[in-house]
Write a protein that holds these residues in place. Sequence first.
Motif, PDB file in Angstrom:
ATOM      1  N   GLY A  26       1.989  -5.611  10.670  1.00 28.97           N
ATOM      2  CA  GLY A  26       2.707  -4.304  10.300  1.00 28.97           C
ATOM      3  C   GLY A  26       1.657  -3.447   9.908  1.00 28.97           C
ATOM      4  O   GLY A  26       2.183  -2.209   9.618  1.00 28.97           O
ATOM      5  N   HIS A  35       2.764   4.383   0.870  1.00 29.27           N
ATOM      6  CA  HIS A  35       3.326   5.051   2.081  1.00 29.27           C
ATOM      7  C   HIS A  35       3.896   6.339   1.707  1.00 29.27           C
ATOM      8  O   HIS A  35       5.190   6.543   2.122  1.00 29.27           O
ATOM      9  N   GLU A  50       7.895   4.794  10.920  1.00 31.93           N
ATOM     10  CA  GLU A  50       8.044   3.991   9.623  1.00 31.93           C
ATOM     11  C   GLU A  50       9.124   4.187   8.756  1.00 31.93           C
ATOM     12  O   GLU A  50      10.168   3.494   8.161  1.00 31.93           O
ATOM     13  N   HIS A  66       1.128   6.722   9.981  1.00 30.43           N
ATOM     14  CA  HIS A  66       1.370   5.991   8.725  1.00 30.43           C
ATOM     15  C   HIS A  66       2.235   6.890   7.999  1.00 30.43           C
ATOM     16  O   HIS A  66       2.212   7.891   7.488  1.00 30.43           O
ATOM     17  N   THR A  83       6.733  -1.267   2.595  1.00 27.26           N
ATOM     18  CA  THR A  83       6.860  -0.932   3.810  1.00 27.26           C
ATOM     19  C   THR A  83       6.659  -1.944   5.087  1.00 27.26           C
ATOM     20  O   THR A  83       7.356  -2.484   5.699  1.00 27.26           O
ATOM     21  N   ASP A  84       5.315  -2.177   4.955  1.00 27.60           N
ATOM     22  CA  ASP A  84       4.766  -3.087   6.223  1.00 27.60           C
ATOM     23  C   ASP A  84       5.258  -4.361   6.243  1.00 27.60           C
ATOM     24  O   ASP A  84       5.591  -5.004   7.063  1.00 27.60           O
ATOM     25  N   GLU A 123       0.782  -1.455  -0.078  1.00 28.45           N
ATOM     26  CA  GLU A 123       0.148   0.116  -0.251  1.00 28.45           C
ATOM     27  C   GLU A 123       0.993   1.370  -0.089  1.00 28.45           C
ATOM     28  O   GLU A 123       1.954   1.341   0.396  1.00 28.45           O
TER      29      GLU A 123
HETATM   30 ZN   LIG Z   1       2.848   0.962   7.020  1.00 28.88          ZN
END
Ligand SMILES: [Zn+2]
Length: 271
Positions: free
Chosen positions: A120, A38, A172, A167, A46-47, A36
């Motif tokens: 995450g 970021h 992150e 987010h 990322t997650d 998704e």
């Molecule tokens: Zn994230």
Amino acid sequence: MSDAVGDRFLGRYSYIDIPGLAAKDGAVILPVGAMEQHGPHMPLFTDALIVQSLVAGALERLPEDHPFFYLYPLAYSYSMEHADFAGTVTLSAQTTMSVLMDIAQSLARSGFRKLVFLNGHGGNVGLLHVTAREIHIKTGLWVFVIHGGSLAPKGIFDDKEREEGIHAGASETSLVMSLMPEWVREDRIVGEYPLLIQDASLLSVEGRFPVAWSTRDVSASGVIGDARQASSSTGDALFDGMVEKLSKVLVEIAHFQGATSSEDNAIRIVG
Ligand SMILES: [Zn+2]
């Protein structure tokens, strides 16, 4: 990846080995990532990157006799709030729950008794709790839900960033700067806090009295937080603290033996 971690990859074994691994109170960790947006500066992955790195880091520190095994991360989950940003690949809530249930039923059939979701992605939080309970009721598996955000040590960022940097913000961004610096576009880093709720002292976008939102309601850039506070050295410290906490949680999961029978419990309560 060290041998100690590589040997905990469940997929490296044959089906002949699995009943033996499961019988030793084996627990399986499923890192739950997302694909998704970021923000303009960070990768879609990322997650998933963060959770798979946390698992590897924590398993490195665990005593060898703690029987944890991990699966490849689930790279797609419930990211509907980011769906109108290009590159986001989301499953519906129902599909996400079905995929998790199918994975859990497969593991239960193989003889495992414990399953750990290392999550995450903030958008999965409510859904994972419901799914974990459903899995427990349907399969008897003990399901533990660990959210990456809960592992972060306090005192690294200011209060505002801790509460609202939810987010692609400082935390992150720092983590990805530490784990995969070449994936971060530092020239595009921004800070943006949600303006959705004003003139309210109790309501918030997260927290105790939340409203449901889509990312476009709260952010033009896709960032919710101040990524300008990020740095790779902060990311190193943050990652280390998170790994330390995760390995402690896993040790407790290894020692967890499940409920006593409800009859025993009733006797204990009645005295
Ligand atoms: Zn994230």
